[in-house]
Design an enzyme around this catalytic site. Structure first.
Site, PDB file in Angstrom:
ATOM      1  N   CYS A   1      13.268  11.534   5.959  1.00  0.00           N
ATOM      2  CA  CYS A   1      13.371  10.994   7.315  1.00  0.00           C
ATOM      3  C   CYS A   1      14.740  11.215   7.927  1.00  0.00           C
ATOM      4  O   CYS A   1      14.860  11.398   9.141  1.00  0.00           O
ATOM      5  CB  CYS A   1      13.047   9.498   7.310  1.00  0.00           C
ATOM      6  SG  CYS A   1      11.374   9.103   6.795  1.00  0.00           S
TER       7      CYS A   1
ATOM      8  N   LYS B   1       0.857  -1.176   0.000  1.00  0.00           N
ATOM      9  CA  LYS B   1       0.000   0.000   0.000  1.00  0.00           C
ATOM     10  C   LYS B   1       0.901   1.235   0.000  1.00  0.00           C
ATOM     11  O   LYS B   1       1.448   1.622   1.033  1.00  0.00           O
ATOM     12  CB  LYS B   1      -0.907   0.049   1.231  1.00  0.00           C
ATOM     13  CG  LYS B   1      -1.951   1.178   1.145  1.00  0.00           C
ATOM     14  CD  LYS B   1      -2.636   1.453   2.468  1.00  0.00           C
ATOM     15  CE  LYS B   1      -1.885   2.471   3.284  1.00  0.00           C
ATOM     16  NZ  LYS B   1      -1.863   3.828   2.661  1.00  0.00           N
TER      17      LYS B   1
END
Length: 531
Positions: free
Chosen positions: A302, A195
Site C-alpha cells: 500500500c 476475516k
C-alpha cells in the site's frame, strides 16, 4: 510424418519447505470458525500454481456464532489486568521471533513474496507487539482532567474497550495486517473476529495460533474465512468497531455501513504514492531508495511508490542509475534470501499489471526497464518495470497498479514537484530526497499524505510505531500505531464529581448576582493564565 512441437512445460518451481507439514496445515485449518460440514475452498501457491490449502468456508451463521463466543470471552478478557495482557503479548513477541521460519515459509507459500520482504513482516510484528505491551498501560490508565471549577470539580477520563472488533485484513502483507491491528485491539481489552483474505488465511491463522500458545484465553480472537459478499454483512452487523485494509471502493461501502450503525471504522485504503527527487539529492542513494520504494513484495504494498518526480537538472543521471539498479534485480522463486523480487500473488494482479502497461505503451509511454511477464519463472511473475512519457490519458497515470510498475516525470522547481505529488485523490505515503534534511522535511510537510519519508522509502515512517500511520483523502480514515492505534479501540468516558458548589446558585443568592459572580470569576481565571 511431422510431429507437432511439444507444448512448453510450466516451470516446476520450488516445492513447499519442510516446515509446511500436513500436521501444521491441519492444526491451522482447524482454527477456522466454521461448521464441520462447511464447504471448502482451495488456495494455490503463487510460485507454482499448485494447490496449497483446503480451507473451510464460514457462513453468516458461523460468523454470528463466532461473535457470540467472542462476546462471552471478552467480558472476562476486559477484566484481565493490563499487566497480565502484557505478559501474553511479550510471550507472543518471543514466539514470533523464535518460530519465524514457519511464518516466513507460510508467507512465501501463500503470497509469493521474497524471503527478505517476508522478514520485514516479522520485524514489524516484533516491534508492534513489544510497543503495545510496554505502552498500553499508560494509554489506558485513568487520567485526571482539569475540572469545570478549579478545586471543586474532580474529573477523570476512563477508557473502556469497544467490545468485539472486526478486523478485515488483506493478502499483500498477511502477517503485518492480520496481527498488527489485532494486537492493539486485544491490548485494549477487546475480543476480535477477523476475516483475512482467503489466499493468505494460513498466515493469519498461524499468528492467531501463536497468540493462543502465548496464553490468550479461548475465543478472544477468532477467524472466519469467506468472501465479503457472503459474510461481510454479518461481520458488519455484529461489530462494535471495524478495521479494514483494502481497496478504496470497498472502504467507502464499509464506511457507509458503519455510519448507518453509528459505529467507528478505521480504513487504510488505496494509494498512488509519489517520490520526489530534488536537485540536491544524493543520486546514488536516491536511485537505491527508489528501488526499495517501488518493488518490495513485487510492488504489492500500500505504501510503495508508483510515481517518481525528478528534478530536470538531475533527471538523466538519476534515470541511468535507477534503471541500472532495477535491471540487476534478481527475480525468482525460492524459500531463501537469494532473490530481490518475487511473484505477484493472484492472476487478477498480474492481469492488472499487464493491462496497465499495455495501455500505457499503446498510448506512447516508453519502457526503460522490464515490461514483460515472466512465465518462465512461474505463472505470476512480472519484471520490475520503469516507464516514462506517461500522460494523463493512460490508466496508470492516476490509477493504482499495485504491482512492480513506476512512472518517471520531470519537474522544473520545488513548487511544481509539490503540486504534482499532491495531484489526485489519494494521500497515503510519500518520499522526498535531498542532501539538506531541513529542506527535505519542509517539502515533506507540504505533501498531502499521512506519512512522508525523507531520504527513505516507507520503512522510516512505518517503523516509527510511536507515531500514527494512515491515509488522507481517498486513502482512508483513522490511524494505526501510536496512541491512535489503541485508543481508537476504546470508548472514552468522563466521570466528573462535583463537590461543595456547582454552577447553580447557592441557597439565598439571587441568580443575577450569581451570574455576576461567575462572570468575574471567568475574567480572573483568564487573567491568571488558567485554561
Amino acid at each position: 510424418m511431422t510431429t507437432a512441437p511439444a507444448t512448453p512445460k510450466a516451470p516446476r518451481g520450488p516445492s513447499l519447505p519442510a516446515t509446511v507439514t500436513p500436521a501444521l496445515l491441519e492444526r491451522l485449518v482447524a482454527r477456522v470458525s466454521a461448521s464441520p460440514d462447511a464447504a471448502r475452498v482451495t488456495t494455490t501457491a503463487p510460485y507454482t500454481g499448485a494447490p496449497l490449502a483446503d480451507l473451510p468456508v464460514s457462513t453468516p451463521a458461523d460468523v454470528e456464532a463466532a461473535f457470540a463466543r467472542a462476546r462471552t470471552a471478552q467480558r472476562q478478557w476486559a477484566a484481565t489486568p493490563v499487566a497480565e495482557r502484557k505478559k501474553i503479548l511479550l510471550r507472543y513477541h518471543d514466539l514470533v521471533l523464535a518460530r519465524q521460519d514457519e511464518a516466513l515459509d507460510l508467507m512465501q507459500a501463500e503470497n509469493g513474496k521474497t524471503r527478505r520482504d517476508a522478514f520485514l513482516e516479522i520485524l514489524d510484528i516484533g516491534i508492534v507487539s513489544r510497543y503495545y505491551a510496554r505502552t498500553a498501560a499508560t494509554y489506558l490508565r485513568p487520567k485526571r482532567r482539569r475540572g469545570a471549577i478549579p478545586l471543586l470539580t474532580h474529573t477523570t477520563e476512563l477508557r473502556h474497550p469497544k467490545g468485539v472488533v472486526t478486523v478485515i485484513s488483506p493478502w499483500n502483507y498477511p502477517l503485518s495486517m492480520a496481527a498488527g491491528d489485532t494486537i492493539a485491539a486485544l491490548m485494549a481489552g477487546n475480543a476480535v473476529v477477523q476475516k483475512p483474505d482467503t489466499q493468505t488465511g494460513l498466515t493469519a491463522l498461524w499468528s492467531m495460533d501463536l497468540m493462543y500458545e502465548a496464553g490468550l484465553p479461548r475465543d478472544v480472537w477468532q477467524m472466519v474465512i469467506g468472501r465479503g459478499s457472503s459474510i461481510g454483512a454479518a461481520l458488519m452487523d455484529n461489530a462494535d468497531y471495524m478495521m479494514f485494509t483494502g481497496s478504496t471502493a470497498t472502504g467507502r461501502q464499509i464506511a457507509a455501513d458503519a455510519g448507518k450503525r453509528l459505529i467507528g471504522a478505521s480504513l487504510e485504503l488505496g494509494g498512488k504514492n509519489p517520490m520526489i527527487v530534488l536537485a540536491d539529492a544524493d543520486i546514488d542513494k536516491a536511485a537505491a531508495g527508489a528501488v526499495a520504494a517501488c518493488f518490495p513484495s513485487a510492488g504489492q504494498l500500500c505504501v510503495s511508490v508508483e510515481r517518481l518526480y525528478v528534478a530536470e537538472s538531475v533527471r538523466d543521471k538519476f534515470v541511468a542509475a535507477f534503471v541500472a539498479r532495477t535491471k540487476k534485480l534478481r527475480i525468482g522463486a525460492g524459500y531463501d534470501f537469494g532473490y530481490d523480487v518475487g511473484s505477484l500473488t493472484t492472476p487478477a494482479q498480474l492481469d492488472t499489471v499487464t493491462t496497465h502497461i499495455a495501455d500505457a505503451t499503446a498510448k506512447g509511454a516508453t519502457i526503460l526497464a522490464g515490461g514483460r511477464a515472466r512465465p518462465d519463472l512461474g505463472p505470476l511473475f512480472h519484471e520490475p518495470t520503469i516507464l516514462t512519457d506517461v500522460t494523463p490519458d493512460m490508466t496508470l497515470y492516476d490509477h493504482e497498479t499495485f504491482g512492480p510498475v513506476v512512472s518517471i516525470h520531470p519537474f522544473r522547481d520545488e513548487e511544481e514537484a509539490i503540486s504534482l505529488a499532491n495531484a489526485g485523490s489519494y494521500g497515503l505515503n510519500a518520499s522526498a530526497w535531498s542532501r539538506n534534511g531541513a529542506r527535505g522535511r519542509a517539502v515533506a510537510a507540504r505533501v498531502h499524505a499521512g506519512t512522508v519519508n525523507v531520504n527513505e522509502a516507507f520503512a522510516a515512517a512505518w517503523g516509527s510505531v510511536d507515531a500514527p500511520m494512515g491515509g488522507m483523502g481517498d486513502s482512508g480514515l483513522g490511524r494505526r500505531h501510536g496512541a491512535d492505534g489503541i485508543l481508537k479501540c476504546t470508548e472514552a468516558q468522563t466521570v466528573a464529581h462535583q463537590r461543595i458548589q456547582g454552577f447553580t446558585p447557592p441557597a439565598g443568592l439571587h441568580p443575577e448576582k450569581w451570574a455576576t459572580l461567575l462572570t468575574r470569576s471567568l475574567k480572573l481565571l483568564k487573567a491568571a493564565g488558567l485554561r
